[in-house]
Motif scaffolding. Structure first.
Motif, PDB file in Angstrom:
ATOM      1  N   LEU A 381       0.834  -1.198   0.000  1.00 42.93           N
ATOM      2  CA  LEU A 381       0.000   0.000   0.000  1.00 42.93           C
ATOM      3  C   LEU A 381       0.876   1.258   0.000  1.00 42.93           C
ATOM      4  N   GLN A 382       1.943   1.251   0.806  1.00 38.69           N
ATOM      5  CA  GLN A 382       2.857   2.395   0.853  1.00 38.69           C
ATOM      6  C   GLN A 382       3.593   2.560  -0.472  1.00 38.69           C
ATOM      7  N   LEU A 383       3.974   1.440  -1.077  1.00 37.81           N
ATOM      8  CA  LEU A 383       4.651   1.489  -2.378  1.00 37.81           C
ATOM      9  C   LEU A 383       3.734   2.088  -3.437  1.00 37.81           C
ATOM     10  N   CYS A 384       2.474   1.627  -3.479  1.00 38.31           N
ATOM     11  CA  CYS A 384       1.520   2.136  -4.471  1.00 38.31           C
ATOM     12  C   CYS A 384       1.240   3.622  -4.231  1.00 38.31           C
ATOM     13  N   SER A 385       1.172   4.011  -2.978  1.00 37.89           N
ATOM     14  CA  SER A 385       0.932   5.417  -2.653  1.00 37.89           C
ATOM     15  C   SER A 385       2.058   6.297  -3.188  1.00 37.89           C
ATOM     16  N   LYS A 386       3.320   5.854  -2.991  1.00 40.09           N
ATOM     17  CA  LYS A 386       4.469   6.605  -3.508  1.00 40.09           C
ATOM     18  C   LYS A 386       4.441   6.644  -5.042  1.00 40.09           C
TER      19      LYS A 386
END
Length: 422
Positions: A381-386
């Motif tokens: 989720l953090q990767l996709c957000s970035k």
């Protein structure tokens, strides 16, 4: 000898320092490795002093058990002298010499004024340093098990201290004349022996070469202290691209030569995000140097181009180190996905045009990981957000935003095809 020099200076009303032309470092290094070399009878006092320093250095190093002797346990080679030395003496000799050094070098440092030493002490320091590095390597070649004793006595703390590795400015004028030792243990045997940059002194090259040798020696169970010393030095030298580049190359070579041990050390030391942070510093400094107003002087433009090239070379080496770890560590993808510092650095490096294609490839590979646990899903989720944040900034930061936007959209489509839940 120092008192005698001061008395002669007073009697003859000479200047405070030795004339630099009187000191030939090449001859000093010959006297370190060739005891038969003698001075003429009418030698100047500076020559007598340098000869004395060489003898003093040789005497100190002679206490170390090297390939001139053989141990009772048969670790040494057949010697010229044939002296038998117990392993206990070998260990104690290292401890004795290290305690001398841990006393002497801080005392010398105390005599300096902002890294400026009187010439006679500069001669003392540079001769002692080169002689010691040569002796340490000889010990490790003859008795590999002695590395553990060196570690216990804090050899890397001493060598990578302001009294040794970072004390180069005082010795800068000598480094130009430096040549490798004639005993076969020079930096020319290492992967970066050809480097002779103005930003990397020969002494620093010899130090890095010694650490690399220790970290990759056969029989060494782990190389955590050596990896740690090089990583710390890399971080401290992040704003010096020449030195940082050589340190990164050494770490890369250690990883290639001793993969299993070095992967374990890198995981313990959290090495990958640290290396990527150094690469980010290099990228930022490269952009800063390119944004400065162009100079009207051709030589200044040339210097600026060389500096920019140094930043890029070091940045590329750091990325080579990252890619090597990625390719040989089984759990590299998972480790990087779960490390927020790694993710932040990768997205920062995306904006460096020369690295963009490679960086995007690794980001997209991370996005193809199928989450198995709640931690995986949080990290994804953090990767996709970035990724989406980067996508929204393409137009304002890049001229060729349309082509880049298409590439990022293709990446999103591939990710959805791979895992619709994500």
């Amino acid at each position: 000898m120092v008192q005698e020099y001061k008395q002669q200076r007073k009697d003859l009303h000479v200047q405070d320092d030795f004339p630099m032309s009187d000191f030939d470092l090449m001859n000093v290094r010959r006297r370190i490795t060739e005891p038969s070399v003698r001075l003429s009878e009418n030698a100047s006092y500076s020559q007598l002093w340098s000869d004395y320093v060489v003898k003093l250095s040789r005497v100190l190093c002679s206490f170390l058990a090297t390939d001139d002797v053989k141990s009772h346990h048969g670790q040494g080679t057949t010697s010229r002298v044939g002296i038998l030395v117990s392993s206990v003496y070998g260990d104690l000799s290292i401890k004795w010499v290290m305690r001398v050094l841990l006393t002497v070098f801080p005392c010398i440092k105390a005599c300096s004024n902002e890294n400026e030493l009187p010439s006679h002490l500069r001669i003392f320091v540079t001769t002692m340093q080169h002689c010691l590095l040569n002796a340490f390597r000889r010990v490790l070649v003859s008795f590999p098990a002695s590395l553990e004793v060196f570690r216990e006595e804090g050899i890397w703390d001493l060598i990578f201290s302001e009294n040794f590795f970072y004390f180069v400015p005082a010795l800068e004028e000598f480094s130009k004349e430096c040549c490798s030792y004639s005993d076969g243990y020079s930096t020319s045997n290492s992967s970066y022996g050809h480097v002779r940059s103005s930003g990397v002194e020969v002494l620093q090259m010899e130090i890095i070469s010694l650490v690399e040798f220790a970290a990759t020696s056969i029989g060494v169970v782990h190389n955590l202290p050596e990896s740690s010393a090089l990583l710390d030095a890399l971080e401290q030298s992040a704003y010096n691209p020449e030195i940082a580049g050589v340190l990164a190359k050494s770490l890369l070579r250690i990883l290639q030569l001793s993969a299993e041990k070095t992967i374990s050390s890198f995981k313990t030391l959290d090495a990958v995000p640290r290396v990527l942070k150094v690469a980010c510093i290099q990228a930022e400094e490269s952009r800063r140097s390119s944004n400065r107003s162009p100079s009207v002087h051709s030589y200044q433009i040339s210097d600026s181009c060389e500096t920019a090239q140094s930043w890029h070379q070091c940045m590329d080496t750091c990325m080579d180190l990252f890619m090597e770890f990625w390719s040989i560590a089984d759990d590299a993808k998972s480790l990087i996905l779960h490390n927020s510092s790694c993710i932040d650095c990768l997205f920062d490096l995306f904006w460096e045009e020369s690295l963009r294609n490679n960086v995007l490839k690794y980001i997209l590979d991370l996005m193809k990981i199928v989450p198995l646990t709640d931690e995986d899903r949080t990290a994804m989720l953090q990767l996709c957000s970035k990724y989406l944040e980067m996508f929204t900034h393409i137009k304002e930061r890049e001229k060729s935003f349309a082509a880049l936007s298409i590439d990022l959209l293709v990446g999103m489509r591939d990710m959805i095809s791979n895992d619709r839940l994500v």
